[in-house]
Scaffold this active site. Structure first.
Site, PDB file in Angstrom:
ATOM      1  N   ARG A 197       0.844  -1.193   0.000  1.00  0.00           N
ATOM      2  CA  ARG A 197       0.000   0.000   0.000  1.00  0.00           C
ATOM      3  C   ARG A 197       0.877   1.241   0.000  1.00  0.00           C
ATOM      4  O   ARG A 197       1.795   1.366   0.814  1.00  0.00           O
ATOM      5  CB  ARG A 197      -0.900   0.005   1.235  1.00  0.00           C
ATOM      6  CG  ARG A 197      -1.656   1.315   1.471  1.00  0.00           C
ATOM      7  CD  ARG A 197      -2.516   1.190   2.714  1.00  0.00           C
ATOM      8  NE  ARG A 197      -3.161   2.437   3.099  1.00  0.00           N
ATOM      9  CZ  ARG A 197      -2.814   3.158   4.170  1.00  0.00           C
ATOM     10  NH1 ARG A 197      -1.822   2.749   4.958  1.00  0.00           N
ATOM     11  NH2 ARG A 197      -3.447   4.276   4.467  1.00  0.00           N
ATOM     12  N   ARG A 243      -9.117  18.380   9.235  1.00  0.00           N
ATOM     13  CA  ARG A 243      -8.143  18.525  10.304  1.00  0.00           C
ATOM     14  C   ARG A 243      -8.189  19.918  10.923  1.00  0.00           C
ATOM     15  O   ARG A 243      -8.575  20.885  10.272  1.00  0.00           O
ATOM     16  CB  ARG A 243      -6.723  18.287   9.778  1.00  0.00           C
ATOM     17  CG  ARG A 243      -6.496  16.924   9.156  1.00  0.00           C
ATOM     18  CD  ARG A 243      -5.074  16.803   8.631  1.00  0.00           C
ATOM     19  NE  ARG A 243      -4.863  15.542   7.927  1.00  0.00           N
ATOM     20  CZ  ARG A 243      -4.527  14.407   8.514  1.00  0.00           C
ATOM     21  NH1 ARG A 243      -4.350  14.391   9.830  1.00  0.00           N
ATOM     22  NH2 ARG A 243      -4.351  13.301   7.821  1.00  0.00           N
ATOM     23  N   LYS A 282     -13.137   2.622   0.541  1.00  0.00           N
ATOM     24  CA  LYS A 282     -12.818   2.553   1.960  1.00  0.00           C
ATOM     25  C   LYS A 282     -14.065   2.950   2.755  1.00  0.00           C
ATOM     26  O   LYS A 282     -14.550   4.069   2.638  1.00  0.00           O
ATOM     27  CB  LYS A 282     -11.654   3.493   2.287  1.00  0.00           C
ATOM     28  CG  LYS A 282     -10.348   3.078   1.635  1.00  0.00           C
ATOM     29  CD  LYS A 282      -9.267   4.131   1.831  1.00  0.00           C
ATOM     30  CE  LYS A 282      -8.897   4.281   3.298  1.00  0.00           C
ATOM     31  NZ  LYS A 282      -7.812   5.282   3.471  1.00  0.00           N
ATOM     32  N   THR A 331      -6.668  -1.317   9.853  1.00  0.00           N
ATOM     33  CA  THR A 331      -6.533  -0.376  10.964  1.00  0.00           C
ATOM     34  C   THR A 331      -6.211  -1.082  12.291  1.00  0.00           C
ATOM     35  O   THR A 331      -7.010  -1.881  12.791  1.00  0.00           O
ATOM     36  CB  THR A 331      -7.783   0.506  11.172  1.00  0.00           C
ATOM     37  OG1 THR A 331      -8.222   1.013   9.911  1.00  0.00           O
ATOM     38  CG2 THR A 331      -7.454   1.688  12.073  1.00  0.00           C
TER      39      THR A 331
END
Length: 479
Positions: free
Chosen positions: A34, A75, A221, A279
């Site tokens: 990845r 963020r 995802k 994860t």
């Protein structure tokens, strides 16, 4: 044969840039790498993909390349001192117009301009993967005024999630669109779309990739709460889905994650799609040489649920022991695959097939699981036959024998499927072709005299979707 069926995806990063470390993770058994577009430059991404393919070739391996788009990661900006300590009951603001470098204990700038429009009084905002919780008191202009519910240390550029989902940011940013062109240039085998809200996001990513000349598959995802409301449509639009448990767990709550993970794996397999689990699978191995028992159970349960692949992130990208993390995951997967639940399947036993090659695939797996078959040799162009086969739980290895390097790379993500370079168009003599396919498996040590092997192929070799024949042969006898 001691072959692992569940595939291992490892994230590249500074820890794997050393050629010696790269060789070690290949030897440890990585199947797909990845490349995380959230970090690094285009030049670094392209160089890493080239190095992996070069070293994989040197090891006689085929390794897939997955490019993971950053997506609209929302963020906070930066603090004047780099971090602050927030206490329960404190007031704190998030302001889209505030100085991006001047945050303090009163508040901080936020990069997402629509935040004041997306939230209202009573909402909970979760920062830094849910470690801190802010309750929205009111919105005033560009500022969201909050009260701290769960405090702690908050540092620069941490992510923001809205509990329950609902932030309206588009899945594909301008950066993502540029990164898709980079992924096409490096001939990525898969491109993962972060934070999709609907099937339309997946269709758009596929369109952009194809317009850039890319041929890779599209991975959705699953990390937004609202994606679960249209999960079937998203799965249908994708080639694979990744259960990205970080942001998803923050949005829906950690307790809700296990049943959602199991449900998504089941749905994806029923729809003949690849499914990955990701994860914090072995996060303790960023610093330690062995996983925790909880991590071992997590990986094993994902395997027992039927996931095609398990993924390592910081464990290999920045961790101290990348090869040991892969080796530990390999051991756990192998042991889990010995359990009966990983070998028994009633997948589509009561459904109707729509394509001849699909019917051949299902019939082959039924026979293989009820006869002492050693291996399946699938002579394939696109890999579709092996994908259908891989939806059936089994311990019998499926060899995707193809002349196309793109197909060989694509099947590296399919559970129980192993790529083999084989050109079925070199002869029209089917008996000769059968013998050559068996000889190739024999050379690899996959079969030996006396073993039963199932061969699937098409009457017209070299034609996509043309698989219409299945033959059971015994190695060493005239085929």
């Amino acid at each position: 044969m001691n072959q692992r069926r569940t595939k291992i995806v490892a994230t590249l990063g500074p820890a794997t840039d050393d050629p010696g470390v790269l060789d070690k993770i290949i030897e440890a058994g990585v199947d797909v790498v990845r490349i995380n577009f959230s970090h690094g430059t285009d030049a670094e991404h392209i160089a890493r993909a080239e190095r992996v393919r070069d070293r994989a070739s040197a090891h006689g391996r085929q390794i897939g390349v997955l490019c993971d788009l950053q997506g609209p990661k929302i963020r906070i900006e930066k603090f004047r001192e780099g971090k602050v300590e927030l206490k329960e009951g404190d007031t704190f603001f998030l302001d889209t117009q505030f100085d991006v470098n001047n945050g303090d204990e009163r508040g901080v700038a936020v990069s997402y301009a629509d935040l004041p429009h997306d939230v209202k009084r009573g909402d909970n905002l979760l920062l830094d993967d849910g470690r801190l919780v802010l309750w929205v008191d009111h919105v005033e202009g560009s500022a969201v005024h909050c009260r701290v519910v769960v405090g702690g240390r908050l540092s620069n550029r941490k992510g923001i999630n809205l509990q329950g989902g609902g932030l309206s940011a588009a899945a594909l940013t301008d950066k993502d669109r540029a990164d898709i062109r980079t992924a096409a240039a490096m001939e990525a085998d898969y491109v993962a779309v972060s934070f999709p809200r609907s099937a339309a996001d997946i269709h758009l990513a596929r369109q952009l990739l194809q317009e850039a000349g890319g041929k890779g598959g599209i991975i959705a995802k699953i990390e937004r709460a609202e994606a679960l409301l249209v999960i079937d449509e998203i799965i249908d639009a994708s080639d694979a889905v990744m259960i990205a448990r970080g942001d998803l767990g923050v949005e829906i709550g950690d307790a809700a994650l296990p049943p959602v993970q199991k449900d998504i794996i089941h749905r994806a397999r029923c729809k003949n799609r690849v499914v990955m689990t990701a994860t914090q699978m072995m996060e303790s191995m960023i610093e330690n040489q062995i996983p925790t028992r909880a991590e071992v159970f997590d990986v094993a349960n994902s395997v027992l649920d039927g996931t095609d692949a398990v993924m390592l992130s910081a464990e290999t990208a920045t961790g101290r022991y990348p090869d040991k993390a892969i080796a530990a995951m390999h051991r756990v997967c192998l042991e889990a695959e010995k359990q009966s639940v990983a070998r028994v399947s009633d997948h589509r036993i009561h459904t109707e097939f729509h394509f001849t090659d699909e019917a051949i695939a299902m019939a082959s797996m039924y026979i293989a699981n009820h006869l002492n078959v050693r291996a399946i040799a699938a002579l394939t162009e696109s890999g579709s036959t092996t994908l259908w086969m891989s939806r059936i739980s089994s311990l019998i290895p499926i060899y995707a024998m193809t002349r196309h390097v793109e197909t060989r790379r694509k099947v590296t993500l399919y559970r129980g499927v192993y790529p083999v370079s084989f050109d079925s168009t070199l002869t029209t003599d089917h008996a000769l072709m059968n013998r050559e396919a068996i000889d190739e498996l024999r050379r690899r040590g996959a079969v030996r005299d006396g073993d039963l092997v199932i061969i699937t192929k098409g009457d017209l070799m070299g034609v996509h979707g043309g698989t219409n024949a299945m033959k059971i042969v015994r190695v060493g006898e005239l085929v």
